[in-house]
Design an enzyme around this catalytic site. Sequence first.
Site, PDB file in Angstrom:
ATOM      1  N   ASP A  98      -7.657   0.103  -0.871  1.00  0.00           N
ATOM      2  CA  ASP A  98      -6.048   1.123  -1.098  1.00  0.00           C
ATOM      3  C   ASP A  98      -5.240   0.649   1.063  1.00  0.00           C
ATOM      4  O   ASP A  98      -6.169   0.677   1.749  1.00  0.00           O
ATOM      5  CB  ASP A  98      -6.410   2.927  -0.771  1.00  0.00           C
ATOM      6  CG  ASP A  98      -6.016   3.201  -1.630  1.00  0.00           C
ATOM      7  OD1 ASP A  98      -4.767   3.589  -1.792  1.00  0.00           O
ATOM      8  OD2 ASP A  98      -6.778   3.614  -3.087  1.00  0.00           O
ATOM      9  N   ASP A 199      -0.730   2.152  -1.447  1.00  0.00           N
ATOM     10  CA  ASP A 199      -0.128   4.182  -1.491  1.00  0.00           C
ATOM     11  C   ASP A 199       1.481   4.167  -1.157  1.00  0.00           C
ATOM     12  O   ASP A 199       2.065   3.737  -0.664  1.00  0.00           O
ATOM     13  CB  ASP A 199      -0.867   5.223  -0.561  1.00  0.00           C
ATOM     14  CG  ASP A 199      -0.919   6.705  -0.813  1.00  0.00           C
ATOM     15  OD1 ASP A 199      -1.172   6.425  -2.079  1.00  0.00           O
ATOM     16  OD2 ASP A 199      -0.156   6.998  -0.166  1.00  0.00           O
ATOM     17  N   GLU A 256       2.288   1.281  -5.777  1.00  0.00           N
ATOM     18  CA  GLU A 256       2.368   2.982  -6.233  1.00  0.00           C
ATOM     19  C   GLU A 256       3.992   3.083  -5.840  1.00  0.00           C
ATOM     20  O   GLU A 256       3.679   3.461  -4.228  1.00  0.00           O
ATOM     21  CB  GLU A 256       1.315   3.853  -5.324  1.00  0.00           C
ATOM     22  CG  GLU A 256       1.397   5.126  -6.478  1.00  0.00           C
ATOM     23  CD  GLU A 256       0.755   6.496  -5.749  1.00  0.00           C
ATOM     24  OE1 GLU A 256       1.026   7.506  -5.656  1.00  0.00           O
ATOM     25  OE2 GLU A 256       1.063   5.630  -4.256  1.00  0.00           O
ATOM     26  N   HIS A 329      -6.613   9.097  -9.890  1.00  0.00           N
ATOM     27  CA  HIS A 329      -7.067  10.143  -9.019  1.00  0.00           C
ATOM     28  C   HIS A 329      -6.310  11.195  -9.035  1.00  0.00           C
ATOM     29  O   HIS A 329      -6.501  12.458  -8.573  1.00  0.00           O
ATOM     30  CB  HIS A 329      -7.868   9.472  -7.899  1.00  0.00           C
ATOM     31  CG  HIS A 329      -6.796   8.973  -6.399  1.00  0.00           C
ATOM     32  ND1 HIS A 329      -6.476   8.192  -6.840  1.00  0.00           N
ATOM     33  CD2 HIS A 329      -5.903   9.226  -5.714  1.00  0.00           C
ATOM     34  CE1 HIS A 329      -5.085   8.039  -6.467  1.00  0.00           C
ATOM     35  NE2 HIS A 329      -4.787   8.386  -5.438  1.00  0.00           N
ATOM     36  N   ASP A 330      -4.902  10.784  -9.158  1.00  0.00           N
ATOM     37  CA  ASP A 330      -4.119  11.690  -8.898  1.00  0.00           C
ATOM     38  C   ASP A 330      -3.893  12.409 -10.697  1.00  0.00           C
ATOM     39  O   ASP A 330      -2.604  13.160 -10.951  1.00  0.00           O
ATOM     40  CB  ASP A 330      -2.621  11.405  -8.463  1.00  0.00           C
ATOM     41  CG  ASP A 330      -2.829  10.804  -7.148  1.00  0.00           C
ATOM     42  OD1 ASP A 330      -3.627  12.020  -6.774  1.00  0.00           O
ATOM     43  OD2 ASP A 330      -2.093  10.127  -6.768  1.00  0.00           O
TER      44      ASP A 330
END
Length: 558
Positions: A98, A199, A256, A329-330
Amino acid sequence: MQKNWWKESVVYQIYPRSFFDSNGDGIGDIRGIIKKLDYLKYLGVNVIWLSPVYESPNDDNGYDISNYHKIMDEFGTMDDLVELINEIHARGMKLIMDLVVNHTSDEHEWFQQARKSKDNPYRDYYIWRPGKDGKEPNNWRSNFGGSAWEYDPDTDEYYLHLFSKKQPDLNWENPKLREEIYKMMRWWLDKGIDGFRMDVINFISKVPGLPDGKIKPGETYASGSKFYRNGPRIHEYLQEMHEQVLSKYDVMTVGEMPGVDVEEAKKYTNPERKELNMVFTFEHMSLDSGPYGKWDLKPLMLTDLKENLTKWQKGLNGIGWNSLYWNNHDQPRIVSRFGDDGKYRVESAKMLATCLHMLQGTPYIYQGEEIGMTNIRFDSIEDYRDIETLNLYREKVIVGNEEPEQVMESIYAKSRDNARTPLQWSDNPQAGFTTGEPWIKVNPNYKEINAKQSVEDPNSIYHYYRKLIQLRKQYPIIVYGDYQLLLPEHEQIFAYLRIYQDQKLLVITNFSEDNIPFELPVDVEFSANDLLISNYEMNDNNFNKFILRPYEARVYLV
């Protein structure tokens, strides 16, 4: 179409805190990942995406980084991470990490310096503004609720935080800050990692002047998103990043990007523009949300899903590249969300996997998806750990006096903690995740749903994923073929063709618990000679007219 290794890969996302705990402290760690690499190698994935393991006070589970060059103590050491890189490479897999550079933690040394005085050299690494009429500099709402500004009494100014107040936004207008970030990226790539998942990377360019947004009736703050999503200098920054860093390595990049549409995504992912390989889009993940956002629940209309995925399949074909995902994960667990996590859990998990993995793009598997893990319904709000979930409960129930039962229904469906319960390794206590007390409770269904059982059962969801991954490696049509939607108006069947050179692939999936008659449209030329995969025992060879069983999936090749 240009061929690339990252187009032909299948990615597995590890959320380290919940993956596997090697030392009994209740928190997953890097040594735990090393111990389970053979499980992933056997599954067949090519790339592992590791969610943040950097030093962090953990206000947002590691997405608030206080030191980009250190590993969080709970996860291990830099030596552990170097060993992980080597062990992944030894198994013929790659590692992407990330990159969180829209913001840092407020405990990062840069921010500690920045808040000392207005003329500190690091002040301009962040976005500071004086108040306006005794209030915040503008009316933007944070993505985690409340104002996007936090007052700093020592310097009598506010700093911007699009997320938690402990996540101040970086000022990308500052060329010095950008160079620091590029230097850090090169440092990691020189350690041997194979790319980055970036991110909220399309938030890094803000509209100058940071104008007020429009406040909806009944709300205190406005969404400022149109002033920071896909901002005026975003393409310039990404092209600079590519030139300074990414072009010098053979890497995979995925951005993202909340709020990105197909036209913007073409720019981000067109290789001629030299920005990113692919983006994560969010549109298909908001189709079961009402007008008031993710917590406003509404049932998924399959026609909406088909229309949306088709738009992206057609839009990026031959220009850019799609990333394919149901889970991360979200997001809540897909089998609980678009499938049936009760009677037809196994069938619907396999069907959803088929529908996604046969599309054009790079598929992502989120830990536990390959064994059909489900959403969690904790007994009490006290059992939840996610900052977004806890903020919602406080805002709606404690401050807003809304009915807790109603708010909890939204949390059961959409809380990020649905994805964050420990990976269920076995039917041992704590699902074999830890010998200690886990940082978040284990889903009680681990006795029935666990990796040990899945690996041992040849008909399990795990082995179905293995087969899907093998097929992708075997048949270029699955990676590179064009896409054509069939039966666009059908409310229960999602069927499509893939076409490549002289081959055709027919994908038929039933998104319901009903028996549904399927008939191949008369204008479609297709004469199957090979059933590639299905999630039921097959007792007929008809591909053009048959009854689809609940959550059935079939893929034919000619």
